[in-house]
Each structure stands twice: as structure tokens, then as C-alpha cells.
Design an enzyme around this catalytic site. Structure first.
Site, PDB file in Angstrom:
ATOM      1  N   GLU A 160       0.834  -1.204   0.000  1.00  0.00           N
ATOM      2  CA  GLU A 160       0.000   0.000   0.000  1.00  0.00           C
ATOM      3  C   GLU A 160       0.871   1.257   0.000  1.00  0.00           C
ATOM      4  OE1 GLU A 160      -2.906  -0.311   3.168  1.00  0.00           O
ATOM      5  OE2 GLU A 160      -4.204  -1.515   1.901  1.00  0.00           O
ATOM      6  N   GLU A 317      -6.676  -7.508  -0.649  1.00  0.00           N
ATOM      7  CA  GLU A 317      -7.042  -7.538   0.768  1.00  0.00           C
ATOM      8  C   GLU A 317      -8.475  -7.060   0.930  1.00  0.00           C
ATOM      9  OE1 GLU A 317      -4.699  -5.097   3.349  1.00  0.00           O
ATOM     10  OE2 GLU A 317      -2.815  -5.672   2.402  1.00  0.00           O
TER      11      GLU A 317
HETATM   12  C1  GLA Z   1      -4.018  -2.470   5.001  1.00  0.00           C
HETATM   13  C2  GLA Z   1      -2.638  -3.110   5.102  1.00  0.00           C
HETATM   14  C3  GLA Z   1      -2.609  -4.335   5.958  1.00  0.00           C
HETATM   15  C4  GLA Z   1      -3.473  -4.155   7.181  1.00  0.00           C
HETATM   16  C5  GLA Z   1      -4.870  -3.779   6.780  1.00  0.00           C
HETATM   17  C6  GLA Z   1      -5.815  -3.632   7.932  1.00  0.00           C
HETATM   18  O1  GLA Z   1      -4.773  -2.941   4.005  1.00  0.00           O
HETATM   19  O2  GLA Z   1      -2.090  -3.406   3.845  1.00  0.00           O
HETATM   20  O3  GLA Z   1      -1.270  -4.568   6.318  1.00  0.00           O
HETATM   21  O4  GLA Z   1      -2.919  -3.157   7.976  1.00  0.00           O
HETATM   22  O5  GLA Z   1      -4.805  -2.535   6.135  1.00  0.00           O
HETATM   23  O6  GLA Z   1      -7.110  -3.279   7.523  1.00  0.00           O
END
Ligand code: GLA
Length: 675
Positions: A160, A317
Site C-alpha cells: 500500500e 485484501e
Molecule cells: C491495510 C494493510 C494491511 C493491514 C490492513 C488492515 O490494508 O495493507 O497490512 O494493515 O490494512 O485493515
């Protein structure tokens, strides 16, 4: 018709058949006996892709230059032996303490000039050469070791990028910003011109005088702010490229990073990023600060498909249940996780992954849901995970099918940056809210849209919808004008076309760049106070925004019945060349907006509209031999429909009338008509 269609290899190119079902996994948080149990349970759940080493740096390189890959070797081998593909993180997302201790100058600074310290994550300045040097050393070592490891099917660059550190205001960033500006403008005079520095004595004599838009006493120069967003997005994209280049020089495994197409992060212009990904991947979490979170999910999924240029994409995710970072973190209702997952699949995802596999017991994310919750396998979440895994396997034949639409919907990160700045006609106007409202009205009438960048080729579409596109270049605006001139239909909403790419107003009447095509000209804006509204002649109501509009060829289809603009047009329709452009000068209530969009869709002849009941989404994915119609019921009642075919979820034939259960989903396979 039966349920055993052949699974096609995933077009994502990850070596899996059918759809991907996976998760983030952080084995470094657990003992090795837990790893073995984890892998056994992953198999039970049908997991076929696992992202590891996302936050692995301090484990792999505990001291500068000292690499320990043994644990990573072991977990990769374990996953491989069990037939699970590895989505391998480069591990650079968060620097280890030795690095920030050795080089505190790489820490990011926020706009007030204060430093943000280690102890959380992503504590690095995107322009820091020191950080980059160390990160690339790690990437080189990792790629050397795993670049042709048969277990690894995907490279996951960092994590991210820009989630926390997108905007850094330190001196290193300031210098990089100047380099970026010089490359863009070549001469300081061109920059002065573009930024309008004649205003408030801001004229720059040399590059070295320019700073990032650090906190000021008054409003800050908007063009400076805008360019800083552009620079910051480019800077992290450049960082992605640096990692990707190393990977690609010695590995043929596809490379990606996880995007955040979401309501609360706006700092990356993913239209510029997407072409550099081998696979477009997105992270999405339901945001309960929004009024109807699942609609934003649909928007995010459609936008991700747009970024993937219509090709299948990967949901990298999402959550099985609650997150831990909103004010109140709601557990999902029974069936909600399945519904969320299948909405992403309906809108083009060929894989659904979760953060994370096993719920942490330590650290900040210990109250974040996971596939394997604290309560273990005797839990609703686990049972639903296993059920979803089995279904994802059954849905393998859907892989590679595509969502088609003849309605384009323009979305722009640059316009978002520019629209939401200070000193505008109303602080209540937020770009994304307008985008969401317009999108939601289309959702309400069953219209599936393709989300496109400003300036995208509109050939093949019948209708283009342009919500509040405040900032647009002349050439991008011309694409819409030409589209209409050649027979296309457009819906353009208020505060569009106002400024060019430098945030310079187009004088001579609003909506500037769209004046000719809409056949109107507005003199002044009359924002409406929150909770106020104005009645319209067609029975609808207006809120947020009105404007003193004159017809210049367009016909008026609704006028204000009250307020300072009685009798003035609020909604117009203009025949332009061979096409039609509608202009909405106000924020219509949701019913009036849906009706207006329905009129535009019908008149344009667009076919990407499904018959719907309120609260039921219907989306079609088209494959080579079959179509798959996803019927997603967000309501509290069972809903009847007449979509016939074989339902891959309940595994029954729907002959004439089907029933999609309250909160449930059906995926109706239909044989394609051969002409
Ligand atoms: C993001 C991050 C993960 C985690 C999630 C929690 O998507 O990439 O590592 O912290 O948030 O919602």
C-alpha cells in the site's frame, strides 16, 4: 446443465486454475508449530495464494547487511509442498529500527514541519535516497534468492505505497519537488505563469525558493498544492519502478503492488500507476463512516476494473469481519463477507484475498478480523471462510470472463485534489461525494458502468457521465464534446469544466470547457446551506448548489420554484451535433437524480442496464461460452427475479423465476446466444 464446467487457468497468470482465494500471512508472528497447523487449515479453506514477507525486513535483515532467509525459505517450501502459491512481498514496506536509528534523516515530515517517528509503519520519506538505497539492497538480495523459485507466483512490491507516507514535506522532498517542477516547467517563468504567482506577491526568481506546501497562515497557492499532489504520486510511482526494475531484471514472475481505491485515501493517481502493473490489485475495506458502505465497495471494484483496462484484477485484501482502524469497528453480519467477496468478483475480480490469515494476538492489529479468528475454527467466521473457499473453487469457470458496459463514467484523482481545496464556493462540495452520489444513482437504476480516466477513448460507448469534473484539460474536455458531436450522450454535473490543468479558471461563463456542448452559460454560483433544499418544477428537490444559468441553445427541463433563483433552469438538455448533453446545475435528490440518469440511459440506447429491485445489484460477466449474472441481494427480504439459468451458488436450475435470499447472492450461468 450441471455444475462441472471446466476451470480455465486464471488469466491473472498466477499458475492457478480458476479463481484465486488467499490471504496475507505473517508467519513471523508465530512459532513454527503454528505454521504447520496454519498450512493444514489453509488447505481446508481452499486457499491457493498467500502473501508473505510484507513486513519482513527486520527479520530478514536484523542488522545492516546481515541477511537471514532461513525462515522465509522454510515457509515458502511449506506452502509450496502444500500446493499454495506464494505472493512474495519485497519486505520494504516498513524499515527496521536499525535503519531509522542509523539514518533519522529518512523519516517523513508532515506539513507543519514536524517529524513522524518510527514505532508505527511506513516511517520513510518517499524521496529519501538513503531509504531507497537500503530498500533496493534488500530487494536485490530477495530477488536473487527467490527470483526463479517455483513456489513464487507473484511479486508484491512494498505494501500500500502511500498509505501513510504519501506526502512528505521535509527538505529532501523539497529538493525532489523542485527537480520534478523543473522537469515539468523547464523555466521558472513558466512555473510562475502556471501557478499564478502574480497573486499575493508569490513570484519566484529561482527554483531554490520553492517549498512544498507547508502549513501557512492563510490559504495556500492552489496550483502549488495541486502540483505537490502530482509530484508526490509520481515520487512513489518512481519508487515502485525502482523495485520493479530490479525484480524484472532477474525474474519473470509478474509484479504488482496493492492499490487503495478507497474513499479515505486520495494521494495516488492510479491512472498513472496502473499501466506499470503486471496485474492490477486492490485493497478494499468497508468504510462504516459512509452512509451505505457496500455501494462504495461497488464503486471501488468498478474503478479497479477500469484501472485494469477491463481485464480481470485481484482483490488483494479485504476483511472477513471487523477492521480495527475506524471509530467503531463493526463485525460483519452472517453472509456479509460472502456478499462483499462476490460483489468484487461480479465486478471483475478473478481472486479474493483477505488481510489476514490468522488474527494477531499482539500489536496494533490484534482486534482486526482474520480468516482464522481468535475464537478458532469453531466460529462463524471460520465456517463462512470455508464455505466461501469451496464456492470460489466452484466458480473457477468464471475466471477470465469480463464485464461490459456502454456507459463510461469519468473519474479523476487530479480533479479530486483540485476540487477539495480551500477557498472554493462551498466547503460542502466534496468531489468524491459527488462521484459516489452519481454512481449510486446509476446503481439504483441497474446501470453497470465502466470507470474511465478523463480523456479516455469513448469509442463504443453510448453515454458518458461526468460528475463534477472541476479540473479538466482542454484536450480531455474535447473528447467529451467530440463524443457528443458524433452522436454520443453525456450527463455533466455542476462545477465541471471550471479550470484547466493548472487550476486556472476558464472565463466567459461556467461550465467553461463544457459550455458549448451543454449549450448553457452560468454567471454565478449560489451554494445552499446544509439541510436546506429548493423545490424544482418537475417535483424533485435541489440541494448543496445552484447557479445563475442562462440557456444558450439548451432546453430547460426543470427550474427552481423558490429561493434566489426562481425560474432559473436547474436541469437542461442540449442537442449538440448528432448527440445530446444534459447538464445538472444542482445536486438533485437521489430519486430525481436516478430518474434523470434513467432518461439519459434510455435515450442513449445504452444496454448495460439490468431490471432491478431496490437494494439488489445485478451485474453480468461475459465469458466465451457463458454469461454469469450476479444477483446480489442487500435487502432484508428474499427477492424474486426472472433471470433464468443455472445458479452456481445454490447449484440449482432456475427455470423461469428465481429467488435470491435476503443478504444472499446467486450467480446465474446462461448459455450465450449464438447468432
Ligand atoms: C491495510 C494493510 C494491511 C493491514 C490492513 C488492515 O490494508 O495493507 O497490512 O494493515 O490494512 O485493515
Amino acid at each position: 446443465m450441471n455444475s462441472t464446467e471446466a476451470h480455465r487457468p486464471s488469466p491473472l497468470g498466477l499458475g492457478t486454475d480458476g479463481l484465486v482465494f488467499g490471504c496475507d500471512y505473517n508467519p513471523e508472528q508465530w512459532g513454527k508449530e503454528v505454521w504447520r497447523e496454519d498450512v493444514r487449515l489453509m488447505r481446508e479453506a481452499g486457499v491457493n495464494l498467500v502473501a508473505i514477507n510484507i513486513f519482513g525486513w527486520s527479520h530478514i535483515e536484523p542488522r545492516r547487511g546481515e541477511f537471514h532467509f532461513d525462515d522465509l525459505d522454510e515457509i515458502i517450501a511449506l506452502l509450496h509442498e502444500n500446493g499454495i502459491g506464494v505472493n512474495l512481498g519485497t519486505g520494504t514496506s516498513s524499515p527496521p529500527p536499525w535503519l531509522t536509528t542509523l539514518h533519522p534523516e529518512m523519516l517523513p515530515q508532515v506539513s507543519d514541519g514536524t517529524t513522524r517517528w518510527p514505532g508505527g509503519r511506513q516511517a520513510w520519506c518517499p524521496s529519501s535516497p538513503v531509504f531507497r538505497e537500503h530498500a533496493m539492497t534488500l530487494v536485490r538480495a530477495t530477488v536473487k534468492r527467490y527470483g526463479s523459485n517455483p513456489a513464487v507466483v507473484l511479486w508484491h512490491v512494498s505494501n500500500e505505497l502511500g498509505c501513510h507516507n504519501a506526502l512528505c514535506y521535509c527538505d529532501v522532498s523539497a529538493a525532489a519537488f523542485r527537480v520534478w517542477l523543473e522537469r515539468h516547467y523547464t523555466s521558472i517563468e513558466a512555473l510562475n505563469e502556471a501557478w499564478g504567482t502574480a497573486f499575493w506577491s508569490q513570484h519566484y526568481a529561482q527554483w531554490s525558493e520553492i517549498l512544498p506546501p507547508r502549513d501557512t497562515l492563510s490559504f495556500i497557492n492552489p496550483s502549488q498544492q495541486l502540483d505537490f499532489f502530482r509530484f508526490s504520486s509520481d515520487e512513489l510511482l518512481d519508487y515502485f519502478r525502482a523495485e520493479a526494475e530490479i525484480i524484472r531484471s532477474s525474474s519473470t514472475i509478474p509484479v504488482t503492488t496493492n492499490f487503495m481505491v478507497t474513499a479515505h485515501i486520495k494521494t495516488q493517481d492510479y491512472w498513472r500507476w496502473a499501466p506499470e502493473m503486471d496485474i492490477v490489485a486492490n485493497d478494499h475495506y468497508l468504510d462504516h463512516r459512509l452512509s451505505v458502505p457496500h455501494r462504495e465497495l461497488s464503486f471501488s471494484a468498478d474503478a479497479t476494473r477500469g484501472l485494469a483496462d477491463g481485464k480481470p484484477w485481484l482483490l488483494m485484501e479485504h476483511s472477513t469481519s471487523a477492521v480495527n482502524w475506524q471509530p467503531r469497528n463493526r463485525a460483519k453480519a452472517p453472509g456479509e463477507m460472502m456478499r462483499n467477496s462476490l460483489t468484487h468478483v461480479a465486478r471483475g475480480a478473478d481472486g479474493v484475498c483477505f488481510f489476514q490469515w490468522r488474527a494477531s494476538v499482539k500489536g496494533t492489529e490484534k482486534f482486526h478480523s482474520a480468516m482464522l479468528p481468535h475464537s478458532g475454527t469453531d466460529s462463524r467466521v471460520w465456517r463462512e471462510v470455508v464455505e466461501l473457499g469451496a464456492l470460489m473453487h466452484r466458480l473457477g469457470e468464471v475466471a477470465g470472463s469480463v464485464v461490459r458496459s456502454d456507459i463510461a463514467f469519468v473519474f479523476s484523482w487530479e480533479a479530486w485534489w483540485a476540487t477539495d481545496q480551500e477557498a472554493h464556493p462551498s466547503t460542502d462540495l466534496h468531489y468524491l461525494e459527488q462521484v459516489h452520489q452519481t454512481y449510486e444513482a446509476l446503481l439504483a437504476i441497474g446501470a453497470t458502468v465502466t470507470i474511465v480516466a478523463p480523456g479516455a477513448d469513448l469509442t463504443g460507448y453510448r453515454l458518458v457521465v461526468v460528475p463534477s469534473l472541476y479540473l479538466v484539460s482542454d484536450s480531455d474536455a474535447r473528447v467529451v464534446t467530440d463524443f457528443v458531436a458524433n452522436g454520443g450522450h453525456a450527463v455533466i454535473t455542476f462545477f465541471s469544466g471550471i479550470v484547466d490543468e493548472h487550476d486556472e479558471v476558464r472565463p466567459g461563463g461556467y461550465p467553461g470547457a463544457f459550455r458549448a456542448v451543454t449549450g448553457i452559460s452560468s454567471e454565478e454560483f449560489y451554494p445552499i446551506a446544509p439541510h436546506d433544499s429548493v423545490a424544482l418544477s418537475d417535483g424533485g428537490t435541489a440541494s448543496l448548489w445552484t447557479e445563475l444559468l442562462h440557456l444558450e441553445g439548451a432546453e430547460s427541463t426543470a427550474t427552481y420554484l423558490e429561493g434566489p433563483l426562481i425560474g432559473v433552469s436547474a436541469v437542461t438538455r442540449n442537442v449538440f451535433g448528432k448527440g445530446v448533453a444534459r447538464y445538472l446545475a444542482t445536486s438533485l435528490d437521489s430519486i430525481a437524480l436516478a430518474e434523470e440518469l434513467h432518461r439519459a440511459v434510455s435515450e442513449s440506447g445504452a444496454v448495460a442496464v439490468a431490471p432491478v429491485t431496490a437494494g439488489v445489484e445485478v451485474v453480468r460477466r461475459s465469458g466465451a461460452e457463458h454469461d454469469y449474472v450476479f444477483v446480489i441481494n442487500h435487502t432484508n427480504s428474499d427477492v424474486e427475479h426472472s433471470i433464468a439459468g443455472y445458479d452456481l451458488v445454490t447449484e440449482i436450475d432456475i427455470v423461469t423465476r428465481g429467488v435470491v435470499a435476503s443478504g444472499g447472492v446467486q450467480i446465474v450461468r446462461q448459455k450465450k446466444e449464438t447468432s
